[in-house]
Structures are given as C-alpha cells and as structure tokens.
Design a protein around this motif. Structure first.
Motif, PDB file in Angstrom:
ATOM      1  N   VAL A   1       0.883  -1.784 -12.084  1.00  0.00           N
ATOM      2  CA  VAL A   1      -0.062  -2.483 -11.208  1.00  0.00           C
ATOM      3  C   VAL A   1      -1.419  -2.541 -11.905  1.00  0.00           C
ATOM      4  O   VAL A   1      -1.970  -1.500 -12.282  1.00  0.00           O
ATOM      5  CB  VAL A   1      -0.201  -1.750  -9.857  1.00  0.00           C
ATOM      6  N   PRO A   2      -1.997  -3.732 -12.102  1.00  0.00           N
ATOM      7  CA  PRO A   2      -3.348  -3.806 -12.670  1.00  0.00           C
ATOM      8  C   PRO A   2      -4.349  -3.049 -11.801  1.00  0.00           C
ATOM      9  O   PRO A   2      -4.216  -3.000 -10.572  1.00  0.00           O
ATOM     10  CB  PRO A   2      -3.649  -5.310 -12.671  1.00  0.00           C
ATOM     11  N   ARG A   3      -5.332  -2.481 -12.433  1.00  0.00           N
ATOM     12  CA  ARG A   3      -6.327  -1.688 -11.712  1.00  0.00           C
ATOM     13  C   ARG A   3      -7.036  -2.502 -10.635  1.00  0.00           C
ATOM     14  O   ARG A   3      -7.422  -1.972  -9.594  1.00  0.00           O
ATOM     15  CB  ARG A   3      -7.342  -1.135 -12.718  1.00  0.00           C
ATOM     16  N   THR A   4      -7.178  -3.803 -10.876  1.00  0.00           N
ATOM     17  CA  THR A   4      -7.918  -4.659  -9.948  1.00  0.00           C
ATOM     18  C   THR A   4      -7.014  -5.334  -8.907  1.00  0.00           C
ATOM     19  O   THR A   4      -7.484  -6.174  -8.132  1.00  0.00           O
ATOM     20  CB  THR A   4      -8.662  -5.752 -10.728  1.00  0.00           C
ATOM     21  N   ALA A   5      -5.737  -5.003  -8.864  1.00  0.00           N
ATOM     22  CA  ALA A   5      -4.814  -5.662  -7.934  1.00  0.00           C
ATOM     23  C   ALA A   5      -5.229  -5.403  -6.494  1.00  0.00           C
ATOM     24  O   ALA A   5      -5.631  -4.290  -6.142  1.00  0.00           O
ATOM     25  CB  ALA A   5      -3.393  -5.151  -8.165  1.00  0.00           C
ATOM     26  N   PRO A   6      -5.148  -6.408  -5.624  1.00  0.00           N
ATOM     27  CA  PRO A   6      -5.468  -6.195  -4.195  1.00  0.00           C
ATOM     28  C   PRO A   6      -4.556  -5.155  -3.573  1.00  0.00           C
ATOM     29  O   PRO A   6      -3.365  -5.070  -3.907  1.00  0.00           O
ATOM     30  CB  PRO A   6      -5.240  -7.580  -3.575  1.00  0.00           C
ATOM     31  N   ARG A   7      -5.107  -4.361  -2.668  1.00  0.00           N
ATOM     32  CA  ARG A   7      -4.371  -3.298  -1.995  1.00  0.00           C
ATOM     33  C   ARG A   7      -4.157  -3.651  -0.523  1.00  0.00           C
ATOM     34  O   ARG A   7      -4.945  -4.375   0.063  1.00  0.00           O
ATOM     35  CB  ARG A   7      -5.150  -1.971  -2.078  1.00  0.00           C
ATOM     36  N   PRO A   8      -3.088  -3.117   0.089  1.00  0.00           N
ATOM     37  CA  PRO A   8      -2.850  -3.401   1.515  1.00  0.00           C
ATOM     38  C   PRO A   8      -3.809  -2.627   2.404  1.00  0.00           C
ATOM     39  O   PRO A   8      -4.350  -1.589   2.015  1.00  0.00           O
ATOM     40  CB  PRO A   8      -1.402  -2.930   1.717  1.00  0.00           C
ATOM     41  N   ASP A   9      -3.985  -3.137   3.616  1.00  0.00           N
ATOM     42  CA  ASP A   9      -4.806  -2.435   4.609  1.00  0.00           C
ATOM     43  C   ASP A   9      -4.014  -1.362   5.340  1.00  0.00           C
ATOM     44  O   ASP A   9      -4.587  -0.385   5.817  1.00  0.00           O
ATOM     45  CB  ASP A   9      -5.371  -3.439   5.625  1.00  0.00           C
ATOM     46  N   ASP A  10      -2.696  -1.537   5.426  1.00  0.00           N
ATOM     47  CA  ASP A  10      -1.831  -0.593   6.137  1.00  0.00           C
ATOM     48  C   ASP A  10      -1.405   0.514   5.181  1.00  0.00           C
ATOM     49  O   ASP A  10      -0.624   0.278   4.252  1.00  0.00           O
ATOM     50  CB  ASP A  10      -0.611  -1.312   6.695  1.00  0.00           C
ATOM     51  N   PHE A  11      -1.918   1.716   5.389  1.00  0.00           N
ATOM     52  CA  PHE A  11      -1.594   2.826   4.502  1.00  0.00           C
ATOM     53  C   PHE A  11      -0.418   3.655   5.034  1.00  0.00           C
ATOM     54  O   PHE A  11      -0.065   4.673   4.449  1.00  0.00           O
ATOM     55  CB  PHE A  11      -2.812   3.725   4.309  1.00  0.00           C
ATOM     56  N   ASN A  12       0.185   3.214   6.146  1.00  0.00           N
ATOM     57  CA  ASN A  12       1.322   3.952   6.706  1.00  0.00           C
ATOM     58  C   ASN A  12       2.647   3.490   6.122  1.00  0.00           C
ATOM     59  O   ASN A  12       3.609   4.254   6.080  1.00  0.00           O
ATOM     60  CB  ASN A  12       1.354   3.786   8.235  1.00  0.00           C
ATOM     61  N   ALA A  13       2.710   2.243   5.673  1.00  0.00           N
ATOM     62  CA  ALA A  13       3.947   1.711   5.108  1.00  0.00           C
ATOM     63  C   ALA A  13       4.077   2.116   3.641  1.00  0.00           C
ATOM     64  O   ALA A  13       3.085   2.374   2.953  1.00  0.00           O
ATOM     65  CB  ALA A  13       3.966   0.194   5.233  1.00  0.00           C
ATOM     66  N   LEU A  14       5.322   2.152   3.165  1.00  0.00           N
ATOM     67  CA  LEU A  14       5.571   2.463   1.762  1.00  0.00           C
ATOM     68  C   LEU A  14       5.021   1.344   0.888  1.00  0.00           C
ATOM     69  O   LEU A  14       5.253   0.162   1.137  1.00  0.00           O
ATOM     70  CB  LEU A  14       7.072   2.618   1.525  1.00  0.00           C
ATOM     71  N   ARG A  15       4.289   1.702  -0.143  1.00  0.00           N
ATOM     72  CA  ARG A  15       3.690   0.699  -1.011  1.00  0.00           C
ATOM     73  C   ARG A  15       4.748  -0.062  -1.800  1.00  0.00           C
ATOM     74  O   ARG A  15       5.830   0.444  -2.082  1.00  0.00           O
ATOM     75  CB  ARG A  15       2.708   1.362  -1.981  1.00  0.00           C
ATOM     76  N   LYS A  16       4.392  -1.294  -2.188  1.00  0.00           N
ATOM     77  CA  LYS A  16       5.341  -2.147  -2.898  1.00  0.00           C
ATOM     78  C   LYS A  16       5.764  -1.555  -4.237  1.00  0.00           C
ATOM     79  O   LYS A  16       6.888  -1.780  -4.682  1.00  0.00           O
ATOM     80  CB  LYS A  16       4.723  -3.537  -3.126  1.00  0.00           C
ATOM     81  N   ASP A  17       4.877  -0.805  -4.904  1.00  0.00           N
ATOM     82  CA  ASP A  17       5.274  -0.269  -6.202  1.00  0.00           C
ATOM     83  C   ASP A  17       6.395   0.755  -6.057  1.00  0.00           C
ATOM     84  O   ASP A  17       7.298   0.826  -6.892  1.00  0.00           O
ATOM     85  CB  ASP A  17       4.078   0.305  -6.973  1.00  0.00           C
ATOM     86  N   TYR A  18       6.376   1.538  -4.985  1.00  0.00           N
ATOM     87  CA  TYR A  18       7.477   2.462  -4.735  1.00  0.00           C
ATOM     88  C   TYR A  18       8.752   1.689  -4.391  1.00  0.00           C
ATOM     89  O   TYR A  18       9.837   2.004  -4.893  1.00  0.00           O
ATOM     90  CB  TYR A  18       7.139   3.416  -3.579  1.00  0.00           C
ATOM     91  N   ALA A  19       8.629   0.686  -3.516  1.00  0.00           N
ATOM     92  CA  ALA A  19       9.805  -0.079  -3.106  1.00  0.00           C
ATOM     93  C   ALA A  19      10.460  -0.774  -4.291  1.00  0.00           C
ATOM     94  O   ALA A  19      11.690  -0.779  -4.423  1.00  0.00           O
ATOM     95  CB  ALA A  19       9.411  -1.108  -2.044  1.00  0.00           C
ATOM     96  N   TYR A  20       9.645  -1.362  -5.165  1.00  0.00           N
ATOM     97  CA  TYR A  20      10.213  -2.032  -6.332  1.00  0.00           C
ATOM     98  C   TYR A  20      10.807  -1.025  -7.323  1.00  0.00           C
ATOM     99  O   TYR A  20      11.789  -1.327  -8.009  1.00  0.00           O
ATOM    100  CB  TYR A  20       9.155  -2.888  -7.020  1.00  0.00           C
ATOM    101  N   LEU A  21      10.230   0.167  -7.415  1.00  0.00           N
ATOM    102  CA  LEU A  21      10.825   1.186  -8.273  1.00  0.00           C
ATOM    103  C   LEU A  21      12.213   1.551  -7.750  1.00  0.00           C
ATOM    104  O   LEU A  21      13.177   1.658  -8.529  1.00  0.00           O
ATOM    105  CB  LEU A  21       9.931   2.428  -8.327  1.00  0.00           C
ATOM    106  N   PHE A  22      12.337   1.752  -6.439  1.00  0.00           N
ATOM    107  CA  PHE A  22      13.643   2.066  -5.851  1.00  0.00           C
ATOM    108  C   PHE A  22      14.619   0.905  -6.058  1.00  0.00           C
ATOM    109  O   PHE A  22      15.815   1.126  -6.278  1.00  0.00           O
ATOM    110  CB  PHE A  22      13.497   2.360  -4.363  1.00  0.00           C
TER     111      PHE A  22
END
Length: 287
Positions: A133-154
């Motif tokens: 993930v680039p350092r400047t990539a936009p981040r989600p507002d919802d911090f309760n859901a699993l982040r996309k980087d984890y989901a794509y790793l799985f």
C-alpha cells in the motif's frame, strides 16, 4: 499436510517507509522445524551467536538492513568468513568499544545472513505473499472492519492452497502487538471469515482464528519482517513509483524468487503480491 503462514508488517507508521507492506511467509508443516533449526545455525555461523542473545529482543530488519548497515559494510574490503564472524561477534559482545573493523564486519555479516536466510527459505519451498500500500493511499473511515490489505492477503493465500492437489488447511500466525490490538484484529478476522461471502469461501482452507506469537521468540515471524521491509524499500513492481534503495536490489531479487506465482489453465496468472492504491471499500464490495 497443512501450511502455516507467518505474518508481519513494515511501514505501518507511515513515516519514512515508501510503502506499507503486510507480508506472509508460508511453510509446509513438515518443513517448519528444519527451517527454524537452519536459521538458528545460520545466525551462529555468521555472528557466532543467536541474534536474540545479542539484542535481547527480535533483530528487526530495520536494524539488520538499514542504510547505515550498508554504509558500514562497504567502508572496508570484504573479510573472509572466519575473520568476519570473529569481528562481528566482538562487535555484538562489546558494543562499548567499536572499531572500524568490527563495525564493517558486523555490517557485512548482517547482509550475508539475510541473503542466506532467504535462500534457506527457498530450499524449504517456502512461499511469500504480500499486500503493498503506498504511504499516501486513502484510508477508510470505518476502523471496525477488516482492512482491504488483510483481506487481499488472505485471498492470495487461499488461491495458493486451493491450487494444491491435497487442498491443505492453512494457519495464520501473527506477530503479537499489544493485547488490546490483538483482540481487535482477532474480532475483525473472525467477522471477515464468518460474515462475508468471500471470507466464508476462504474459511474452507484457512483456519478463521489466527494465532498470536511473540516475534522475539518466533524465528519465522522475524523472517517475515525481513521480507516486508525489503518489499517496502527494495522491491519495485509495475506501478510502484517510489524510488528503491539500490543497495537492496540483490536481496529484493531473493524475495521475488520466493513470491507465489501460478499460471492457470486459461493462461492468466495468480500472484502472491497485490498492490492496493486505495484502502477504502469500493461500491460496497466485500473483499
């Protein structure tokens, strides 16, 4: 047969690191202990001692492969192995009295050990997966859901397991951070595998409840840390536009040699690496 996937990260502070990387090294169960023993022997070979004995904690890649290590390693010609090990051991045992020779040898030993460790992993047929993930990539507002980087790793891990003839189960092994953070991540991972369509599919081959271990005491999490660091600073795939550190190029090649890749019957490729330019959910998609 089963596979364990040891997971660590680099650049999560989003300060100096050009990319935020979540990396996993997958090792077949019967190969885990031989690889751990070989890595332990390699540390004794290069440093005359285990790195945990030297530092009293995990030897992070940021300490082993930072720019200073390469600068010190290059300030004198290469030592032969026996002399390098002796001087590196003296540098670790007697840090209060550094000499040019000791610091040079220690830098050379760190680089040589990291390259050899990756070669050992390749001999044991380990597979590497990563989300980048680039350092400047936009981040989600919802911090309760699993982040996309984890989901794509799985997702990448599932692709790998699903393509093996025996369809073995996979175990996730995370570096333990603080206890509250582990509980949060555990809940997010559980919700992903239980409550999302993609997660339920992937739970067929990935145990939904991860293990948390102290990286100080877990050799293969330390190896995942090295890989995550090298991917952030040295590996450059198409669309990765941040400059790489040139001195890491050979080690970056070693990491890429471990990357999972498979050509499917239709001709398309499955890759263990995924670049994510935006961590926000797109159109309500559940990944």
């Amino acid at each position: 047969m089963s596979w364990s996937f040891f997971i660590d990260e680099s650049g999560q502070d989003r300060r100096a690191s050009p990319y935020e990387v979540l990396a996993a090294i997958g090792v077949e169960d019967r190969r885990i202990w031989p690889l751990i023993r070989q890595l332990s022997d390699a540390q004794a070979h290069f440093f005359g001692m285990r790195l945990f004995e030297a530092y009293g904690r995990e030897a992070k890649a940021q300490k082993l492969l930072n720019a200073k290590t390469f600068r010190l390693a290059g300030q004198m010609p290469s030592f032969d192995h026996a002399e390098r090990t002796r001087l590196a051991n003296e540098a670790l045992m007697d840090g209060a009295h550094p000499t040019t020779e000791r610091l040079t040898a220690l830098g050379q030993a760190k680089i040589a050990y990291c390259r050899f460790a990756l070669k050992l992993a390749r001999r044991q047929k380990a597979q590497v997966f990563a989300t980048i993930v680039p350092r400047t990539a936009p981040r989600p507002d919802d911090f309760n859901a699993l982040r996309k980087d984890y989901a794509y790793l799985f997702e990448r891990i599932f692709y790998f397991l699903n393509g093996l003839e025996e369809e073995p189960m996979g175990y996730l092994v995370f570096d333990e951070i603080d206890r509250s953070a582990c509980h949060i991540l555990l809940g997010q991972v559980s919700n992903y595998f239980v409550r999302t369509a993609n997660g339920r599919t992937r739970a067929r081959l990935i145990i939904p409840e991860p293990f948390f271990v102290h990286s100080d005491l877990t050799t293969l999490v330390q190896l995942a840390d090295i890989m995550a660091y090298v991917i952030s600073w040295g590996v450059r795939l198409r669309s990765m536009n941040e400059p790489a550190r040139a001195e890491l190029s050979l080690i970056a090649d070693d990491v890429l040699a471990l990357r999972f890749a498979r050509r499917l019957a239709g001709g398309e490729w499955q890759s263990g690496f995924k670049i994510i330019n935006d961590l926000r959910p797109a159109g309500g998609a559940r990944n």
